[in-house]
Design an enzyme around this catalytic site. Structure first.
Site, short mmCIF file in Angstrom:
data_model
loop_
_atom_site.label_atom_id
_atom_site.label_comp_id
_atom_site.label_asym_id
_atom_site.label_seq_id
_atom_site.Cartn_x
_atom_site.Cartn_y
_atom_site.Cartn_z
CB CYS A 128 -0.94 0.09 1.18
SG CYS A 128 -2.09 -1.27 1.31
NE ARG A 158 4.56 1.62 0.10
CZ ARG A 158 5.53 1.26 0.93
NH1 ARG A 158 6.78 1.37 0.57
NH2 ARG A 158 5.24 0.79 2.12
CD1 TRP A 192 0.00 -6.28 -3.06
CD2 TRP A 192 -0.26 -6.83 -0.91
NE1 TRP A 192 0.39 -7.59 -2.90
CE2 TRP A 192 0.24 -7.97 -1.60
CE3 TRP A 192 -0.50 -6.96 0.45
CZ2 TRP A 192 0.50 -9.18 -0.97
CZ3 TRP A 192 -0.25 -8.17 1.08
CH2 TRP A 192 0.25 -9.26 0.36
CG ASN A 196 1.53 0.47 4.34
OD1 ASN A 196 1.36 -0.73 4.12
ND2 ASN A 196 2.73 1.02 4.40
N GLY A 197 -0.77 -1.53 6.22
CA GLY A 197 -0.45 -2.41 7.35
C GLY A 197 -1.68 -3.19 7.76
CD GLU A 248 17.40 -12.74 -7.28
OE1 GLU A 248 16.75 -13.30 -6.39
OE2 GLU A 248 17.11 -11.61 -7.72
CE LYS A 304 14.16 -10.84 -9.42
NZ LYS A 304 14.82 -10.67 -8.18
CD GLU A 333 10.41 -11.34 -8.31
OE1 GLU A 333 9.71 -11.02 -7.35
OE2 GLU A 333 11.62 -11.13 -8.34
CG HIS A 342 19.70 -36.92 -4.45
ND1 HIS A 342 20.05 -38.20 -4.11
CD2 HIS A 342 20.86 -36.23 -4.60
CE1 HIS A 342 21.37 -38.27 -4.03
NE2 HIS A 342 21.88 -37.09 -4.33
CE LYS A 371 11.74 -2.65 -5.01
NZ LYS A 371 12.44 -3.65 -5.83
C1 F6R Z 1 12.17 -10.23 -5.46
C2 F6R Z 1 11.88 -9.27 -4.44
C3 F6R Z 1 11.49 -9.76 -3.09
C4 F6R Z 1 12.25 -8.98 -2.02
C5 F6R Z 1 11.75 -9.36 -0.62
C6 F6R Z 1 12.53 -8.66 0.46
O1 F6R Z 1 12.52 -9.61 -6.65
O2 F6R Z 1 11.96 -8.10 -4.66
O3 F6R Z 1 11.71 -11.13 -2.96
O4 F6R Z 1 13.60 -9.25 -2.16
O5 F6R Z 1 10.39 -9.02 -0.50
O6 F6R Z 1 12.40 -7.27 0.39
P1 F6R Z 1 13.40 -6.33 1.13
O7 F6R Z 1 14.74 -6.53 0.52
O8 F6R Z 1 12.88 -4.95 0.94
O9 F6R Z 1 13.40 -6.76 2.57
#
Ligand code: F6R
Length: 613
Positions: free
Chosen positions: A2, A27, A76, A102-103, A486, A490, A493, A509, A608
């Site tokens: 949010c 967000r 969100w 937000n929260g 990672e 990517k 997501e 395995h 985010k």
């Molecule tokens: C993936 C991504 C998320 C963040 C995770 C942690 O691309 O962006 O997996 O890495 O939500 O967020 P932070 O780093 O802000 O704690």
């Protein structure tokens, strides 16, 4: 999770609030809304399910609004599905109070039941709406007092904003827990937002709200206090980021721009941290986490979420290899409930781009409660993490707008590398020459990445071949096992393709059963102690007719023979290779998502900054 925006000044708030909301859409983006106090002193608003664009259309096509005090929100969903009714701002029964939030309000169900008993009528399924009704129930001619009384009843982590035509000259904001809020200071106008880039266009002077604080903003200033009314002082921070950092700058998406920023970001991350003798110098930044304290630690625990966790995992291998201390890894959401064994001899390293991720902050609280020293590795200045950690190393990535983390991942890995080198030198756990050679090698990383960015079109060609895959396997070992994880994250997501990152030795395995000609396997085979083992694992994949794509060093023809396609990368020290090897995988995910027409910067269901548990 949010985005909140507030404006009070001499201009029409609507375009400013909408513009700032657009920069906060990362967000959350399942609905949006705005409320203003109009020229007649009425509280009016508009909201819409869906992206901010829908709200903008609605305002343009029929519900124009204007007023010099405004409050906006991009959502969100947590409580209540995305809908017009559940979009914020939410109001009370009188229609004179608007709240954005937000929260999560954890005790909202009890509060709502009491309010219903007292005759309040609710129009949404959200936890937020109880805030507006509580303020209404406490209002007795003094809005601020009513907000304070309300805050005392709320449990949970939140940031919230309140606007009312009971007091049209002020906006009120409060923060409790990992939900950021910044107040931007202009000339005769004030801005409030969940994140700095939203208001960077209007001002670079801001204060950052901390937990348990409330701020009242008017046209001419701000007053900060705790919930009980005790006035607080706060230094005004001058933001160094320029506006360009929060614009796409000619790139189709923020994510692509941020991938291309990586050479510059690494230079920035390294700047001033390696001296002329190739020794890493972090003592000043580490402050209270003194060399004596670091010499005394007996173990290291690393935590974080998502991409930040994977960056921490690269750090785990680096620290084990160079510092020879036991290093444990756990995602923050497990760390907090998993009885972590940390104590006064442990160093807990918390990784977080935003520094606001609820699980990571809670993990830090637990580690601190157990007397562990806590080091934060974080991108956002003034963030929650940077305030609760004993010391913070900033990654200096600048604002990252794309929801998928890219430049902040490489900057986190770079900071981890610097810290491992620093700690190894302090503890004399690795010969100095070796440490200096690695430190020297970091200076080559920006140029190495530049080369890879030039090959983006080649990656796009491969993307065209595998864009319809239902499932992709990423394999790596040792320091590049996190690279595989990672790379898979990517792809999941932003392209919504099922992908798994696997330690290549584990293939046989179980996951090998998945392989067939429709499941591409992407393996990291750059030089180092596991190169040959990787080659064998990829041969096994090829024998099952899986298309094989590899990341390999220029000129490695032997590796090329096991692959249908090679992403060539320059050779760097094995311990530095994760920073280089991730680049083609970021590009691959980007190009597949773009070719498939996915919303690269705002993938579905994600946000985010995850400030809820
Ligand atoms: C993936 C991504 C998320 C963040 C995770 C942690 O691309 O962006 O997996 O890495 O939500 O967020 P932070 O780093 O802000 O704690």
């Amino acid at each position: 999770m949010c985005g909140i925006v507030g404006y009070i000044g001499k201009r029409d708030s609507v375009p400013i609030v909408l513009d700032a909301l657009a920069r906060l859409e990362y967000r959350g983006y399942d609905s949006a809304g705005i409320a203003v106090i109009d020229a007649q002193g009425n509280l009016v608003g508009s909201k819409s399910e869906g992206r901010l664009g829908r709200l903008v259309e609605r305002l343009r096509d029929g519900e124009p609004l204007a007023g010099s005090v405004g409050l906006g929100h991009t959502r969100w969903a947590t409580h209540g599905k995305p809908s017009d009714a559940n979009a914020h701002p939410l109001g009370d029964c009188s229609g004179r109070i608007a709240v954005v939030h937000n929260g999560i309000i954890e005790n909202y169900a009890t509060l709502r039941a009491h309010l219903l008993e007292r005759g309040h009528v609710f129009t949404s399924e959200t936890d937020t709406e109880v805030i507006a009704h509580l303020i209404e129930s406490h209002y007795n001619g003094d809005l601020l007092a009513a907000v304070r009384a309300t805050l005392r009843e709320l449990r949970g982590a939140y940031a919230l904003g309140v606007m009312s035509n009971y007091d049209p000259e002020h906006l009120i904001f409060a923060r409790n827990g990992a939900s950021p809020l910044v107040v931007g200071i202009g000339e005769g106008e004030m801005f409030v937002a969940s994140d700095t880039p939203a208001i960077l266009k209007y001002t670079k002077r801001e204060i950052i709200l901390q937990e348990g604080e409330l701020v009242v903003v008017g046209r001419d200033g701000w007053k900060l206090s705790d919930y009980d009314g005790k006035e607080l002082e706060r230094d005004v921070v001058q933001i160094a980021w320029d506006m360009g950092a929060a614009e796409k700058g000619g790139f189709k998406h923020f994510m692509l721009k941020e991938i291309f920023e990586q050479p510059r970001v690494i230079k920035e991350t390294l700047s001033g941290r390696i001296d002329d003798l190739n020794q890493v110098t972090l003592a000043a930044e580490l402050g209270d986490v003194t060399p004596e304290r670091l010499r005394a630690i007996g173990k290291i625990a690393i935590t974080g979420c998502g991409t930040a966790y994977y960056a921490g995992m690269v750090g785990m291998y680096l620290l084990r290899s160079l510092v020879h201390l036991p290093v444990e890894m756990e995602v923050a959401s497990e760390f907090r409930y998993g009885d972590p064994v940390v104590d006064g001899n442990a160093l807990t390293i918390a990784m977080s781009q935003s520094g606001e991720t609820a699980d990571t902050i809670e993990a830090v609280r637990i580690a601190k409660g157990a007397h562990s020293t806590v080091l934060g590795i974080c991108n956002a200045l003034g963030s929650h993490l940077s305030r609760v950690a004993d010391a913070t190393l900033f990654t200096r990535g600048g604002p990252e707008i794309g929801v998928a983390a890219t430049k902040t991942y490489v900057s986190q890995v770079t900071v981890m590398t610097l810290f491992a080198l620093y700690l190894a030198a302090l503890r004399q756990s690795t010969p100095v020459d070796r440490l200096r050679a690695i430190a020297d090698g970091t200076k080559l990383l920006p140029a190495a990445i530049d080369l890879l960015l030039n090959a983006s079109d080649d990656v796009r060609r491969v993307a065209k071949q595998i864009r319809k895959a239902q499932s992709v396997l990423f394999l790596g070992r040792y320091v590049n096992f996190p690279t595989a994880l990672e790379g898979a994250l990517k792809l999941k997501e932003i392209a919504y393709i099922h992908a798994e990152g696997y330690a290549a030795g584990e293939m046989k395995h179980g996951p090998i059963a998945l392989l067939d000609p429709a499941v591409p396997v992407i393996g990291i085979v750059t030089d180092g102690r596991v190169r040959e083992k990787m080659l064998s694992n990829l041969m096994e994949s090829r024998a099952r007719e899986a298309p094989v794509i590899i990341v390999a060093n220029y000129g490695d023809e032997e590796a090329a023979q096991v692959a249908d396609h090679v992403f060539w990368v320059p050779k760097v020290d094995e311990l530095l290779s994760p920073v280089v090897n991730i680049i083609p995988l970021q590009l691959l995910a980007y190009h597949i998502a773009d070719l498939e027409g996915k919303d690269v910067d705002q993938p579905r269901n994600l946000a985010k900054t995850v400030t809820v548990e």
